[in-house]
Motif scaffolding. Sequence first.
Motif, PDB file in Angstrom:
ATOM      1  N   THR A   1       0.836  -1.196   0.000  1.00  0.00           N
ATOM      2  CA  THR A   1       0.000   0.000   0.000  1.00  0.00           C
ATOM      3  C   THR A   1       0.867   1.240   0.000  1.00  0.00           C
ATOM      4  O   THR A   1       2.094   1.170   0.086  1.00  0.00           O
ATOM      5  CB  THR A   1      -0.907  -0.003   1.244  1.00  0.00           C
ATOM      6  N   ASP A   2       0.222   2.401  -0.106  1.00  0.00           N
ATOM      7  CA  ASP A   2       0.965   3.660  -0.046  1.00  0.00           C
ATOM      8  C   ASP A   2       1.713   3.802   1.268  1.00  0.00           C
ATOM      9  O   ASP A   2       2.820   4.343   1.321  1.00  0.00           O
ATOM     10  CB  ASP A   2       0.007   4.842  -0.225  1.00  0.00           C
ATOM     11  N   TYR A   3       1.110   3.296   2.324  1.00  0.00           N
ATOM     12  CA  TYR A   3       1.759   3.370   3.644  1.00  0.00           C
ATOM     13  C   TYR A   3       3.065   2.583   3.642  1.00  0.00           C
ATOM     14  O   TYR A   3       4.092   3.056   4.120  1.00  0.00           O
ATOM     15  CB  TYR A   3       0.815   2.826   4.717  1.00  0.00           C
ATOM     16  N   HIS A   4       2.996   1.360   3.070  1.00  0.00           N
ATOM     17  CA  HIS A   4       4.205   0.537   3.008  1.00  0.00           C
ATOM     18  C   HIS A   4       5.278   1.193   2.145  1.00  0.00           C
ATOM     19  O   HIS A   4       6.469   1.148   2.468  1.00  0.00           O
ATOM     20  CB  HIS A   4       3.872  -0.851   2.462  1.00  0.00           C
ATOM     21  N   LEU A   5       4.850   1.790   1.022  1.00  0.00           N
ATOM     22  CA  LEU A   5       5.821   2.444   0.143  1.00  0.00           C
ATOM     23  C   LEU A   5       6.491   3.622   0.841  1.00  0.00           C
ATOM     24  O   LEU A   5       7.693   3.848   0.687  1.00  0.00           O
ATOM     25  CB  LEU A   5       5.123   2.919  -1.135  1.00  0.00           C
ATOM     26  N   ASN A   6       5.726   4.365   1.607  1.00  0.00           N
ATOM     27  CA  ASN A   6       6.280   5.516   2.322  1.00  0.00           C
ATOM     28  C   ASN A   6       7.280   5.100   3.389  1.00  0.00           C
ATOM     29  O   ASN A   6       8.167   5.877   3.758  1.00  0.00           O
ATOM     30  CB  ASN A   6       5.158   6.341   2.960  1.00  0.00           C
ATOM     31  N   ILE A   7       7.132   3.898   3.906  1.00  0.00           N
ATOM     32  CA  ILE A   7       8.076   3.382   4.903  1.00  0.00           C
ATOM     33  C   ILE A   7       9.271   2.702   4.241  1.00  0.00           C
ATOM     34  O   ILE A   7      10.423   2.889   4.631  1.00  0.00           O
ATOM     35  CB  ILE A   7       7.377   2.388   5.856  1.00  0.00           C
TER      36      ILE A   7
ATOM     37  N   PHE B   1      10.735   2.757   1.007  1.00  0.00           N
ATOM     38  CA  PHE B   1      11.747   3.439   0.190  1.00  0.00           C
ATOM     39  C   PHE B   1      12.668   4.350   1.007  1.00  0.00           C
ATOM     40  O   PHE B   1      13.887   4.331   0.799  1.00  0.00           O
ATOM     41  CB  PHE B   1      11.076   4.205  -0.948  1.00  0.00           C
ATOM     42  N   PRO B   2      12.148   5.153   1.937  1.00  0.00           N
ATOM     43  CA  PRO B   2      13.085   5.943   2.760  1.00  0.00           C
ATOM     44  C   PRO B   2      14.028   5.067   3.576  1.00  0.00           C
ATOM     45  O   PRO B   2      15.207   5.382   3.719  1.00  0.00           O
ATOM     46  CB  PRO B   2      12.154   6.756   3.673  1.00  0.00           C
ATOM     47  N   THR B   3      13.501   3.957   4.102  1.00  0.00           N
ATOM     48  CA  THR B   3      14.355   3.038   4.868  1.00  0.00           C
ATOM     49  C   THR B   3      15.437   2.435   3.987  1.00  0.00           C
ATOM     50  O   THR B   3      16.608   2.333   4.384  1.00  0.00           O
ATOM     51  CB  THR B   3      13.516   1.907   5.485  1.00  0.00           C
TER      52      THR B   3
END
Length: 200
Positions: free
Chosen positions: A42-48, A50-52
């Motif tokens: 989900t968008d939430y997972h992507l936001n976590i 890629f920065p990580t």
Amino acid sequence: MTKEQEVSTNIANNNVSINCKINQINNNHIVSISPTKSSWMTDYHLNIFFPTLLVIIGWRILYLNAKKLATRTESKAILDSIIKIYEEIDKLVVDFWLGDLTEQDPESYLMIIMAKFETLNNRTNDLHSRNVDIDKSALNEYYSALTLNCEYRNSITQSECTVLAQNILNTSRQNISNLYINYSKTYKPTYNIIKNFLHS
């Protein structure tokens, strides 16, 4: 008439929302439906994610660069100690072959040279263990030049002594030059980040 579309249906009694797909409609009546498959990304997972991932890659690059610089500095210190030993031996050679004849003791010279060369050989092996190419045959030739005819120091002419001393000094300078060249090949100024990131 067949048609596919995404719908969200509210079940009246339980007030529950579900996602489903209408597979077929005949005469304005739903024939079959099936639940849609939701993606775990989900968008939430992507936001976590890629920065990580970028942070991990950044730290990895910084670590490899710091490791490379530290290793290069340590190897340079070993190289400097080798150069210093060469300079000490060169001084011994000049004093022995070109100094006052009455002050020269071939046995003492030979013992000191053997001790210095043993140290030189050990430090050279240390540098070789750090992937700097070392020509062992050049070291052997250097040792042979250092000890050649030293026992006859008191009986050979000054011109012959000069030739022997010059040969030793030339060999010394050549070995030092080769060390610098090989060191530069191993520890290039440029650093291949991608290659070392994948293989370290």
